[in-house]
Write a protein that holds these residues in place. Structure first.
Motif, mmCIF file in Angstrom:
data_model
loop_
_atom_site.group_PDB
_atom_site.id
_atom_site.type_symbol
_atom_site.label_atom_id
_atom_site.label_comp_id
_atom_site.label_asym_id
_atom_site.label_seq_id
_atom_site.Cartn_x
_atom_site.Cartn_y
_atom_site.Cartn_z
ATOM 1 N N ARG A 148 -56.692 14.068 -79.059
ATOM 2 C CA ARG A 148 -55.669 15.100 -78.931
ATOM 3 C C ARG A 148 -55.745 16.158 -80.029
ATOM 4 O O ARG A 148 -55.427 17.308 -79.803
ATOM 5 N N ASP A 151 -58.401 18.455 -78.843
ATOM 6 C CA ASP A 151 -57.941 19.140 -77.634
ATOM 7 C C ASP A 151 -56.860 20.173 -77.920
ATOM 8 O O ASP A 151 -56.868 21.266 -77.365
ATOM 9 N N THR A 152 -55.931 19.834 -78.788
ATOM 10 C CA THR A 152 -54.787 20.697 -79.057
ATOM 11 C C THR A 152 -55.158 21.913 -79.898
ATOM 12 O O THR A 152 -54.813 23.041 -79.556
ATOM 13 N N ALA A 153 -55.861 21.678 -80.970
ATOM 14 C CA ALA A 153 -56.152 22.768 -81.911
ATOM 15 C C ALA A 153 -57.509 23.411 -81.685
ATOM 16 O O ALA A 153 -57.749 24.504 -82.178
ATOM 17 N N ASP A 178 -50.485 20.677 -84.608
ATOM 18 C CA ASP A 178 -50.592 21.235 -83.269
ATOM 19 C C ASP A 178 -51.582 22.388 -83.152
ATOM 20 O O ASP A 178 -52.143 22.628 -82.093
ATOM 21 N N ASN A 179 -51.822 23.105 -84.246
ATOM 22 C CA ASN A 179 -52.802 24.192 -84.128
ATOM 23 C C ASN A 179 -53.720 24.281 -85.351
ATOM 24 O O ASN A 179 -54.450 25.241 -85.502
#
Length: 182
Positions: A148, A151-153, A178-179
Motif C-alpha cells: 500500500r 501504491d498510495t504514494a 499517504d503521499n
C-alpha cells in the motif's frame, strides 16, 4: 499485550513497545506483516548463539497484479543484495526496522530509534559503531507486507524518499504516509 502510544510516529510506537517489553530480545514487525512459518523459532536459534546480537530477515511485498509484484520485489532483491554485499565487504548489517530481532539491552543502550524517516538506517549506523556486535541476515525469515505504501504514494517517489533519508535526517513529524510528502 497492546501498548498504546499517543505520540505520532513509528519511532515512538516502536520505542514504547520496547519500554513495556519484559524479555531480553525485542522484535520489530509492522502491523501489516505476516511472518513466515517458524520465524520466531529460527530467530531464537540465531540469538541463542552468544556472539549474535541481532537478526534481520527478508521483506516481500504482496500485490495482486503480477507486474507490480515483480517491480516492488525487484526493489527487495536489489536492496537485500546490497545488504549481503555490505556485510561481506565491511562486516556491517542493515537492521531493517520491520523485520528485526535484537537484544533489548543493546537496543536501549544505543538509545532506540530516532524520530527521523529511515530510523532503522540511522539505528544501523549506531550499531555498526559498536565493537564486537554481530548481526546476521537470514533470507528464510520472510515477512510479507502490503504494498500500500508503494501504491498510495508511488513507487519511485517512495524510493526517492528512502534514498534521501539515508543521506540526511528528515524529521518523522514532517512525513506523511499517504503521499510521502515532507
Amino acid at each position: 499485550r497492546v501498548v498504546t502510544e499517543t505520540k505520532k510516529g513509528i519511532r515512538n510506537a516502536r520505542n514504547a513497545g520496547v519500554l513495556h517489553s519484559k524479555g531480553n530480545i525485542v522484535c520489530f514487525i509492522d502491523a501489516d506483516g505476516i511472518l513466515s512459518p517458524n520465524w520466531a523459532k529460527m530467530t531464537r536459534a540465531h540469538l541463542n548463539q552468544r556472539d549474535i546480537n541481532a537478526v534481520v530477515g527478508l521483506n516481500v511485498f504482496a500485490h495482486r497484479q503480477a507486474h507490480k509484484f515483480l517491480i516492488y520485489n525487484g526493489y527487495t532483491i536489489l536492496a537485500y543484495s546490497g545488504v549481503v554485499l555490505l556485510k561481506l565487504l565491511k562486516g556491517n548489517m542493515y537492521l531493517a526496522g520491520n523485520n528485526l530481532a535484537i537484544r533489548k539491552k543493546i537496543f536501549t543502550n544505543l538509545g532506540g530509534f530516532e524520530p527521523v524517516v529511515g530510523e532503522d538506517y540511522w539505528f544501523s549506523k549506531k550499531f555498526w559503531q559498536q565493537k564486537n556486535k554481530k548481526a546476521v541476515f537470514d533470507p528464510r525469515l520472510i515477512v510479507k507486507y502490503s504494498s500500500r505504501g508503494f501504491d498510495t504514494a508511488g513507487y519511485f517517489k517512495t524510493l526517492q524518499l528512502w534514498l534521501k533519508s539515508s543521506v540526511t535526517k528528515i524529521p518523522q513529524d514532517t512525513y506523511r504516509f499517504d503521499n510521502k510528502s515532507l
